[in-house]
Design an enzyme around this catalytic site. Structure first.
Site, PDB file in Angstrom:
ATOM      1  N   CYS A 133       0.869  -1.000  -0.050  1.00  0.00           N
ATOM      2  CA  CYS A 133       0.137  -0.085   0.116  1.00  0.00           C
ATOM      3  C   CYS A 133       0.797   1.158  -0.090  1.00  0.00           C
ATOM      4  O   CYS A 133       1.836   1.212   0.793  1.00  0.00           O
ATOM      5  CB  CYS A 133      -0.785   0.064   1.203  1.00  0.00           C
ATOM      6  SG  CYS A 133      -1.891   1.551   1.142  1.00  0.00           S
ATOM      7  N   CYS A 142       0.526   5.892   3.999  1.00  0.00           N
ATOM      8  CA  CYS A 142       0.667   5.928   5.579  1.00  0.00           C
ATOM      9  C   CYS A 142      -0.374   5.398   6.398  1.00  0.00           C
ATOM     10  O   CYS A 142      -0.234   4.565   7.168  1.00  0.00           O
ATOM     11  CB  CYS A 142       1.227   7.182   6.113  1.00  0.00           C
ATOM     12  SG  CYS A 142       2.288   7.123   7.516  1.00  0.00           S
ATOM     13  N   SER A 143      -1.464   5.879   5.930  1.00  0.00           N
ATOM     14  CA  SER A 143      -2.833   5.640   6.667  1.00  0.00           C
ATOM     15  C   SER A 143      -3.351   4.140   6.440  1.00  0.00           C
ATOM     16  O   SER A 143      -3.906   3.659   7.206  1.00  0.00           O
ATOM     17  CB  SER A 143      -3.776   6.645   6.482  1.00  0.00           C
ATOM     18  OG  SER A 143      -4.242   6.506   4.849  1.00  0.00           O
ATOM     19  N   CYS A 144      -2.803   3.673   5.304  1.00  0.00           N
ATOM     20  CA  CYS A 144      -3.033   2.054   5.226  1.00  0.00           C
ATOM     21  C   CYS A 144      -2.012   1.137   5.765  1.00  0.00           C
ATOM     22  O   CYS A 144      -1.888  -0.036   5.365  1.00  0.00           O
ATOM     23  CB  CYS A 144      -3.140   1.861   3.896  1.00  0.00           C
ATOM     24  SG  CYS A 144      -4.419   2.599   3.107  1.00  0.00           S
TER      25      CYS A 144
END
Lengths: 204, 119
Positions: free
Chosen positions: A106, A109-111
């Protein structure tokens, strides 16, 4: 699978948007050097979140009942360590076996399951890694020094903002007498992304 | 050479024995941006410390419980104000850009990098 349906268009939190706005504007204006920023942020890689992924893996290696719970409901099993945060919700643990090797990609960063792994390394966020991991996972793994038998099936998992994957690496041989704490030291971040294997006892 | 960034001059920075710690990735990003802007000479460390203190003080006056979980909210607000004061980027620009990121994020299929100009 989870009973809940999660919209993939979930908005990013306000703070994340404000930081992205600042960063993109300041970068465009040449006021901050994005490469310098990356280097700086990379030094905090291990400074974000509780990062207890290695402990989770080590417990799954020594405790079959825990491993079963972990594979059935990773979010709840990880929360048993007492570090459930909103960011570690909807975790899915993928078990590596002699026949199947899982790896996770991915670009966001949020994943990334940063609550258990800390910040993602720069290469993980790079588009070449993501693109190549999907097209040529075996080649990418070889670059990371992981040579798998031809028969091993490689499964590539694309993280989303709602489902974060954690790879449960195979327990290395020669670790039969080791306790949970010593085992946790063998669990590297890369092995939990699926681009590495857990270390050998006494090895590097 | 700009003078070094002395973290001890900052009020109640969340730290452990090895240095600053962050509860979420955006906090580390805000922290790094501040250090980088200072290193590039866009403001002095003293100016930064003063802005952060002022922001925390104002929040406490508003009744912020100040248990540490709001620290980087104050940090981010102080940084936004300081870059505007220094003419680096205005509050209006930040607001517009924030909306653009929000739109882009909502229109990006999961698993793809969020980029501006989509949707």
């Amino acid at each position: 699978m989870s009973d809940h349906h999660h919209d993939h268009d979930a908005p990013l939190p306000d703070t994340v948007l404000r930081v992205k706005a600042l960063e993109s504007l300041l970068t465009e204006k040449g006021l901050v050097d994005p490469a310098a920023l990356d280097v700086l942020i990379d030094t905090y890689e291990t400074r974000v979140g509780p990062r207890n992924g290695a402990k989770v893996v080590a417990r799954a290696w020594v405790d079959d009942a825990y491993k079963k719970r972990l594979l059935e409901d990773a979010t709840a099993a990880i929360a048993e360590f007492g570090f459930q945060g909103r960011q570690s919700e909807h975790m899915v643990v993928l078990e590596n076996t002699a026949k199947v090797h899982n790896m996770v990609v991915c670009t966001l960063c949020s994943c990334y399951p940063w609550a258990v792994l800390g910040l993602p390394p720069v290469w993980y966020k790079s588009s070449p890694y993501r693109a190549r991991a999907v097209i040529d996972p075996r080649g990418v793994l070889e670059e990371f020094g992981v040579a798998l038998d031809e028969e091993v099936e490689i499964r590539v998992w694309d993280s989303t903002a709602e489902i974060r994957y954690l790879v449960l690496p195979q327990r290395p041989g020669g670790t039969e007498g080791m306790d949970e704490e010593a085992l946790a030291d063998l669990v590297t971040r890369d092995s939990m992304i699926g681009v590495g294997l857990a270390g050998s006892p006494g090895g590097v | 050479m700009s003078q070094s960034a002395d973290l001890s001059e900052l009020p109640s920075l969340p730290m452990d024995e090895d240095g600053p710690v962050f509860a979420e990735p955006w906090q580390a990003q805000a922290f790094a941006m501040t250090l980088e802007l200072h290193r590039a000479g866009h403001f002095t460390w003293k100016e930064w410390a003063a802005h952060l203190s002022e922001e925390i003080g104002a929040a406490q006056a508003r009744g912020d419980p100040d248990r540490g979980d709001t620290y980087y909210l104050h940090w981010l607000a102080a940084l936004e104000k300081l870059v505007a004061e220094k003419g680096l980027t205005s509050a209006a620009e930040l607001d517009t850009r924030k909306t653009e990121w929000d739109e882009a994020a909502r229109h990006t299929p999961h698993g793809e990098p969020i980029e501006l100009g989509k949707g």
